[in-house]
Design an enzyme around this catalytic site. Structure first.
Site, PDB file in Angstrom:
ATOM      1  N   GLN A   1       0.919  -1.192  -0.197  1.00 35.63           N
ATOM      2  CA  GLN A   1       0.176   0.322  -0.073  1.00 35.63           C
ATOM      3  C   GLN A   1       0.697   1.075  -0.353  1.00 35.63           C
ATOM      4  OE1 GLN A   1      -2.923  -0.231   3.661  1.00 35.63           O
ATOM      5  NE2 GLN A   1      -3.931  -1.889   2.706  1.00 35.63           N
TER       6      GLN A   1
ATOM      7  N   HIS B   1      -1.688   0.874   5.298  1.00 35.84           N
ATOM      8  CA  HIS B   1      -1.978   2.565   6.132  1.00 35.84           C
ATOM      9  C   HIS B   1      -1.615   3.265   6.658  1.00 35.84           C
ATOM     10  CE1 HIS B   1      -5.357  -0.758   8.447  1.00 35.84           C
ATOM     11  NE2 HIS B   1      -5.154  -0.559   7.005  1.00 35.84           N
TER      12      HIS B   1
ATOM     13  N   TYR C   1     -11.992   9.653  17.401  1.00 38.42           N
ATOM     14  CA  TYR C   1     -13.212   9.096  16.872  1.00 38.42           C
ATOM     15  C   TYR C   1     -13.514   7.897  16.896  1.00 38.42           C
ATOM     16  CZ  TYR C   1     -14.295  13.747  14.473  1.00 38.42           C
ATOM     17  OH  TYR C   1     -14.782  14.498  14.839  1.00 38.42           O
TER      18      TYR C   1
ATOM     19  N   TYR D   1      -9.903  -9.321  11.113  1.00 43.06           N
ATOM     20  CA  TYR D   1     -10.184  -9.974   9.580  1.00 43.06           C
ATOM     21  C   TYR D   1      -9.672 -11.783   9.692  1.00 43.06           C
ATOM     22  CZ  TYR D   1      -8.592  -5.834   6.995  1.00 43.06           C
ATOM     23  OH  TYR D   1      -8.574  -4.477   6.847  1.00 43.06           O
TER      24      TYR D   1
END
Length: 364
Positions: A79, A141, A245, A256
């Site tokens: 990523q 991430h 949050y 997962y």
């Protein structure tokens, strides 16, 4: 009719528009995992490719053969890579554009923000403005999206590094947060964590997992983000300076493996999402529609999705999402980014080794 959840309410999921209402045009092919799109004043476009290239697309959609030189050195793995390109608000005069990217190597890396000048043909005078810390192991991430606020500050989204999710609750680092900076990379003197000796001064909000969509809505004076949940629990959040949050103390998703991450979906002092997607759609980019091409879409949010291979149109009323609409599934592609062009058309980037830039225009 399917329904998706928002703050305990059911939100109708509408069928997509008939194909007679719009047409999909493939403008550019041969892009390797394109990530972000920016429109130049002369009608050309800049596109980032995750492996570390910045490409120039002519107004007619043709791709300049050679990537632009002068891009910062990028850590490209899984990523990690080159993420967003964004023009400075004074780009016409200064030529500044901003790039977010992963730096380092597999054992020590994170997200960086740099700016460089673009003269219409090449890059020059680059400088690094910010690097998230600490450097961490792995290649997942990173966040990497950017938004400009009306006070000439910039918000950069970050990720939790995947294996470091507990650190999203630690204000002493940048993992799992949003940071707010001046346009030259300094800390604004009204940042919410400024003066807290145990917090990083750049922090704007915390408790995030992997934020990959961000929009400032000037009409409502709202900053909105979307972020990846684990297995389920993708979120749309309204950002308040200094708010937490919840990740990973609260989530609507599971690990997962199917294991429970937390028993809590809400907790006192933690800000719940406006909307969550369970099962996951893997939200990526996000755009706010203003234009003449699709009058019925004025003020709506558009969220691109990777796993969902679609774009969600979100209709809002009085601060709530009241309808969702699934669009562009006919592309049968992971959609990395969605943008509104100066012409009022939507532009989509497909996330593939042979990715494409697709334009959405009215059928008539």
């Amino acid at each position: 009719m399917k329904r998706w959840h928002a703050l305990g309410l059911t939100v109708p999921l509408l069928a997509g528009l008939a194909h007679a209402d719009y047409r999909l045009e493939t403008l550019t092919e041969g892009l390797e995992h394109p990530w972000s799109l920016a429109f130049l004043p002369d009608g050309r476009m800049l596109v980032t490719e995750r492996p570390g290239r910045l490409r120039l697309i002519e107004a007619d959609g043709s791709l300049r053969d050679a990537p632009l030189a002068g891009v910062p050195e990028v850590f490209a793995e899984a990523q990690a890579g080159l993420f967003e390109v964004m023009l400075a608000p004074d780009f016409d005069d200064s030529g500044w554009l901003y790039l977010s990217y992963a730096y380092g190597d597999i054992s020590a890396n994170n997200t960086c923000l740099a700016r460089t000048r673009f003269n219409g043909e090449g890059l020059s005078g680059g400088e690094v403005l910010f690097c998230a810390s600490p450097a961490k192991r792995g290649a997942a991430h990173y966040g990497g999206r950017m938004a400009l606020l009306p006070d000439d500050t910039l918000v950069l989204t970050l990720g939790d590094g995947f294996d470091y999710r507990e650190q999203a609750q630690n204000a002493g680092n940048h993992l799992g947060s949003l940071v707010r900076l001046t346009l030259d990379g300094r800390v604004p003197d009204d940042n919410p964590f400024l003066g807290d000796d145990g917090a990083r001064p750049e922090l704007y909000s915390m408790g995030h997992r992997n934020v990959q969509g961000i929009v400032y809505d000037a009409a409502r004076d709202e900053l909105l983000i979307n972020e990846h949940g684990p297995r389920g629990g993708d979120e749309l959040n309204l950002i308040q300076p200094g708010a937490n949050y919840g990740w990973p103390l609260t989530t609507h998703g599971v690990d997962y493996t199917g294991a429970q991450i937390t028993p809590f979906r809400e907790l006192p002092g933690l800000t719940p999402p406006l909307l969550h997607w369970t099962p996951s759609i893997a939200p990526s980019g996000m755009a706010l529609y203003h234009g003449d091409a699709f009058p019925d879409w004025q003020g709506d949010l558009f969220v691109s999705a990777l796993a969902g291979q679609q774009v969600r149109r979100l209709v809002r009323e009085e601060g709530r999402v009241v309808e969702q609409q699934v669009l562009f599934e006919a592309l049968d592609s992971r959609i990395r980014d969605v943008r509104v062009g100066p012409d009022g058309y939507l532009y989509l980037l497909t996330d593939h080794a042979d990715g494409a830039l697709v334009r959405v225009v009215p059928a008539s």
